[in-house]
Design a protein around this motif. Structure first.
Motif, PDB file in Angstrom:
ATOM      1  N   ASN B 198     -44.717 -26.187  23.491  1.00  0.00           N
ATOM      2  CA  ASN B 198     -45.920 -27.020  23.481  1.00  0.00           C
ATOM      3  C   ASN B 198     -46.725 -26.872  24.755  1.00  0.00           C
ATOM      4  N   ASP B 199     -46.003 -26.812  25.854  1.00  0.00           N
ATOM      5  CA  ASP B 199     -46.618 -26.987  27.171  1.00  0.00           C
ATOM      6  C   ASP B 199     -45.969 -26.039  28.180  1.00  0.00           C
ATOM      7  N   GLY B 200     -45.344 -24.989  27.675  1.00  0.00           N
ATOM      8  CA  GLY B 200     -44.690 -24.045  28.561  1.00  0.00           C
ATOM      9  C   GLY B 200     -43.246 -24.384  28.856  1.00  0.00           C
ATOM     10  N   LEU B 201     -42.848 -25.628  28.498  1.00  0.00           N
ATOM     11  CA  LEU B 201     -41.507 -26.107  28.848  1.00  0.00           C
ATOM     12  C   LEU B 201     -40.766 -26.694  27.633  1.00  0.00           C
ATOM     13  N   HIS B 202     -41.485 -27.475  26.829  1.00  0.00           N
ATOM     14  CA  HIS B 202     -40.877 -28.191  25.695  1.00  0.00           C
ATOM     15  C   HIS B 202     -41.114 -27.451  24.385  1.00  0.00           C
ATOM     16  N   LEU B 203     -40.108 -27.479  23.523  1.00  0.00           N
ATOM     17  CA  LEU B 203     -40.163 -26.749  22.258  1.00  0.00           C
ATOM     18  C   LEU B 203     -41.039 -27.462  21.235  1.00  0.00           C
ATOM     19  N   ASN B 204     -41.771 -26.682  20.461  1.00  0.00           N
ATOM     20  CA  ASN B 204     -42.432 -27.230  19.272  1.00  0.00           C
ATOM     21  C   ASN B 204     -41.477 -27.068  18.076  1.00  0.00           C
ATOM     22  N   ALA B 205     -41.964 -27.414  16.888  1.00  0.00           N
ATOM     23  CA  ALA B 205     -41.094 -27.389  15.703  1.00  0.00           C
ATOM     24  C   ALA B 205     -40.517 -25.986  15.492  1.00  0.00           C
ATOM     25  N   GLU B 206     -41.334 -24.967  15.698  1.00  0.00           N
ATOM     26  CA  GLU B 206     -40.826 -23.588  15.530  1.00  0.00           C
ATOM     27  C   GLU B 206     -39.776 -23.255  16.569  1.00  0.00           C
ATOM     28  N   GLY B 207     -39.974 -23.749  17.791  1.00  0.00           N
ATOM     29  CA  GLY B 207     -38.991 -23.519  18.844  1.00  0.00           C
ATOM     30  C   GLY B 207     -37.662 -24.186  18.521  1.00  0.00           C
ATOM     31  N   TYR B 208     -37.728 -25.423  17.990  1.00  0.00           N
ATOM     32  CA  TYR B 208     -36.486 -26.127  17.647  1.00  0.00           C
ATOM     33  C   TYR B 208     -35.702 -25.422  16.539  1.00  0.00           C
ATOM     34  N   THR B 209     -36.393 -24.607  15.752  1.00  0.00           N
ATOM     35  CA  THR B 209     -35.696 -23.868  14.697  1.00  0.00           C
ATOM     36  C   THR B 209     -34.616 -22.952  15.284  1.00  0.00           C
ATOM     37  N   PHE B 210     -34.889 -22.389  16.469  1.00  0.00           N
ATOM     38  CA  PHE B 210     -33.865 -21.537  17.104  1.00  0.00           C
ATOM     39  C   PHE B 210     -32.637 -22.361  17.499  1.00  0.00           C
ATOM     40  N   VAL B 211     -32.873 -23.590  17.913  1.00  0.00           N
ATOM     41  CA  VAL B 211     -31.765 -24.457  18.321  1.00  0.00           C
ATOM     42  C   VAL B 211     -30.947 -24.847  17.083  1.00  0.00           C
ATOM     43  N   TYR B 212     -31.638 -25.314  16.060  1.00  0.00           N
ATOM     44  CA  TYR B 212     -30.955 -25.753  14.842  1.00  0.00           C
ATOM     45  C   TYR B 212     -30.211 -24.583  14.181  1.00  0.00           C
ATOM     46  N   ASP B 213     -30.910 -23.477  13.991  1.00  0.00           N
ATOM     47  CA  ASP B 213     -30.267 -22.323  13.340  1.00  0.00           C
ATOM     48  C   ASP B 213     -29.109 -21.804  14.191  1.00  0.00           C
ATOM     49  N   GLY B 214     -29.318 -21.769  15.501  1.00  0.00           N
ATOM     50  CA  GLY B 214     -28.263 -21.290  16.398  1.00  0.00           C
ATOM     51  C   GLY B 214     -27.041 -22.192  16.349  1.00  0.00           C
ATOM     52  N   LEU B 215     -27.271 -23.495  16.305  1.00  0.00           N
ATOM     53  CA  LEU B 215     -26.133 -24.425  16.226  1.00  0.00           C
ATOM     54  C   LEU B 215     -25.367 -24.245  14.920  1.00  0.00           C
ATOM     55  N   LEU B 216     -26.098 -24.172  13.806  1.00  0.00           N
ATOM     56  CA  LEU B 216     -25.398 -24.040  12.513  1.00  0.00           C
ATOM     57  C   LEU B 216     -24.621 -22.734  12.445  1.00  0.00           C
ATOM     58  N   LYS B 217     -25.184 -21.670  13.011  1.00  0.00           N
ATOM     59  CA  LYS B 217     -24.491 -20.376  13.035  1.00  0.00           C
ATOM     60  C   LYS B 217     -23.231 -20.469  13.902  1.00  0.00           C
ATOM     61  N   THR B 218     -23.357 -21.092  15.061  1.00  0.00           N
ATOM     62  CA  THR B 218     -22.205 -21.220  15.962  1.00  0.00           C
ATOM     63  C   THR B 218     -21.132 -22.120  15.346  1.00  0.00           C
ATOM     64  N   ILE B 219     -21.564 -23.171  14.687  1.00  0.00           N
ATOM     65  CA  ILE B 219     -20.603 -24.041  13.999  1.00  0.00           C
ATOM     66  C   ILE B 219     -19.857 -23.232  12.932  1.00  0.00           C
ATOM     67  N   SER B 220     -20.604 -22.460  12.154  1.00  0.00           N
ATOM     68  CA  SER B 220     -19.986 -21.597  11.118  1.00  0.00           C
ATOM     69  C   SER B 220     -18.930 -20.678  11.699  1.00  0.00           C
ATOM     70  N   GLU B 221     -19.270 -20.090  12.859  1.00  0.00           N
ATOM     71  CA  GLU B 221     -18.393 -19.075  13.429  1.00  0.00           C
ATOM     72  C   GLU B 221     -17.217 -19.680  14.196  1.00  0.00           C
ATOM     73  N   SER B 222     -17.501 -20.732  14.985  1.00  0.00           N
ATOM     74  CA  SER B 222     -16.475 -21.241  15.906  1.00  0.00           C
ATOM     75  C   SER B 222     -15.766 -22.486  15.381  1.00  0.00           C
ATOM     76  N   TYR B 223     -16.477 -23.290  14.625  1.00  0.00           N
ATOM     77  CA  TYR B 223     -15.909 -24.565  14.166  1.00  0.00           C
ATOM     78  C   TYR B 223     -16.227 -24.768  12.679  1.00  0.00           C
ATOM     79  N   PRO B 224     -15.833 -23.811  11.823  1.00  0.00           N
ATOM     80  CA  PRO B 224     -16.271 -23.890  10.411  1.00  0.00           C
ATOM     81  C   PRO B 224     -15.844 -25.178   9.723  1.00  0.00           C
ATOM     82  N   GLU B 225     -14.764 -25.801  10.208  1.00  0.00           N
ATOM     83  CA  GLU B 225     -14.287 -27.025   9.550  1.00  0.00           C
ATOM     84  C   GLU B 225     -15.288 -28.177   9.654  1.00  0.00           C
ATOM     85  N   ILE B 226     -16.238 -28.109  10.620  1.00  0.00           N
ATOM     86  CA  ILE B 226     -17.260 -29.170  10.676  1.00  0.00           C
ATOM     87  C   ILE B 226     -18.635 -28.674  10.228  1.00  0.00           C
TER      88      ILE B 226
END
Lengths: 260, 260
Positions: B198-226
């Motif tokens: 948004n402002d050079g520092l904070h993520l917009n909705a598209e930026g947060y997609t990397f966080v959400y997708d990255g978390l779900l991928k990492t959960i799948s790989e490292s902690y699939p039970e959750i």
């Protein structure tokens, strides 16, 4: 999570509450404005009616004797009717007098000093179900495989919304009457409810605005002490920490209810 | 809320975490997919660095002896660096070796059997800070009254992101490296980071997609039970209740980890 950090708001209801986590849903918006003040816990259960909600409530809400260990529930919203109002022989149907009695029971599980769930810190707000757009709903059900008959009637859901208001008056609990506010916004034209409903039954982002705005207005009027503007961050704003002579003192958690 | 209904995910971080409650933010999206499975508790504190986060953590996270009374934290995300990487003499600045040591300390507060906060049920994921767009950030700070000098450098935040990955490797904790994924998506052109910030520092909705997708991928790989697909609704889907021979049995809360 520690019992003594942030208290919470609990949202009890059906799919309209569960869907509150959608972008611009009322749970998302409450979480945003209450960040660092109160947590939002969503106990929305798609398809549920008041009859099924009572045993659910008795399993997730802490008994009085256990409450000291847990974050306090400062606000409980109770939002049912959309499924209770299904037309018989739907298994979701709950007769109108039973629906009213169930809402009273849920309220008194929290508010009655005789209840094992009595929670003196918990404020309650009721929400009416939204009006049904039977044109949209009928078209949606007709596309299912196999096609389904219309399962709700405009006038029946209206009666359940009226019953919520009557229960609120009887129990002394404020009501957010989104049935009326959405009906009026649609110019009292059933087909025009599609502006606020996805499928004739569930709210879109514009529809949820009536819920969010109605809740904040009711909180202002009935429970101003928990309006987000009247609560403090539990952990101080960063500039206060940065500028403090004693940062470890500035980082001590505070009571959200104690504004400087 | 009862201790034995839904466990939770706890998000610890700075404004990037606090802003996760925005529509399409990662807290909103996690809440949506984990509805009726795990609650999401946001402990994002705008402006905070790891130095200030440690005493905060010690106040909100339950000590081992109190954990039995409280919902279990099944996942803790730790996401700092955006403020630690401020340029001295900013009061938010934390030297790089101290930043790494603080991250290790936060991880070991949860994972070390010697810690008073030891929580055997808690999985940890680290997240790197996003790359800074100093063109956007500088322009934003120049509009302040009075105008402010640039407080972060692209290369410095990159070093803090690298340090997060090193801590993850050292401590055996998976890392969602959004610094790299966002930098690559911007074609490694700093000005083009404005697509995600948004402002050079904070993520917009598209930026947060990397966080959400990255978390779900990492959960799948490292902690699939959750992973949400591997968890059960704590309270049964409504059609299972409606069709049950014994509805009171069907309404009994279940362990989210026990899939049928």
């Amino acid at each position: 999570m520690n019992a003594y950090t942030q208290d919470c708001i609990c949202l009890l209801g059906d799919s309209l509450t569960q869907g509150g986590w959608e972008p611009h849903g009322f749970a998302q918006r409450l979480s945003y404005v209450y960040a660092r003040k109160l947590d939002v816990i969503n106990r929305g259960l798609s398809g549920y009616n008041t009859e099924w909600a009572i045993p659910v409530f008795e399993q997730f809400f802490a008994k009085s004797k256990d409450q000291e260990h847990l974050p306090k529930v400062q606000l409980l919203t109770i939002w049912f009717g959309a499924n209770d109002a299904c037309i018989p022989p739907s298994p979701q149907h709950v007769p109108l007098p039973t629906f009213s009695a169930n809402l009273s029971k849920l309220i008194n599980l929290v508010k009655s000093p005789d209840s094992p769930y009595h929670s003196p810190s918990t404020r309650v707000i009721l929400i009416t179900p939204p009006p049904v757009n039977t044109y949209q709903r009928g078209a949606d059900l007709a596309t299912r495989n196999p096609p389904l008959d219309l399962d709700r009637k405009f006038e029946v859901t209206q009666q359940y919304a009226e019953a919520v208001k009557e229960v609120g008056a009887k129990e002394g609990v404020p009501v957010v009457d989104i049935w009326s506010s959405i009906w009026e916004a649609a110019g009292k034209v059933e087909r025009d409810l599609s502006r606020y409903l996805n499928d004739g039954l569930h709210l879109n982002a514009e529809g949820y605005t009536f819920v969010y705005d109605g809740l904040l207005k009711t909180i202002s009027e009935s429970y101003p002490e928990i309006h987000p503007d009247n609560l403090e961050f539990v952990f101080a704003p960063w500039a206060d920490v940065a500028n403090a002579a004693d940062r470890s003192q500035a980082l001590r958690k505070r009571d959200a209810f104690l504004r400087k």
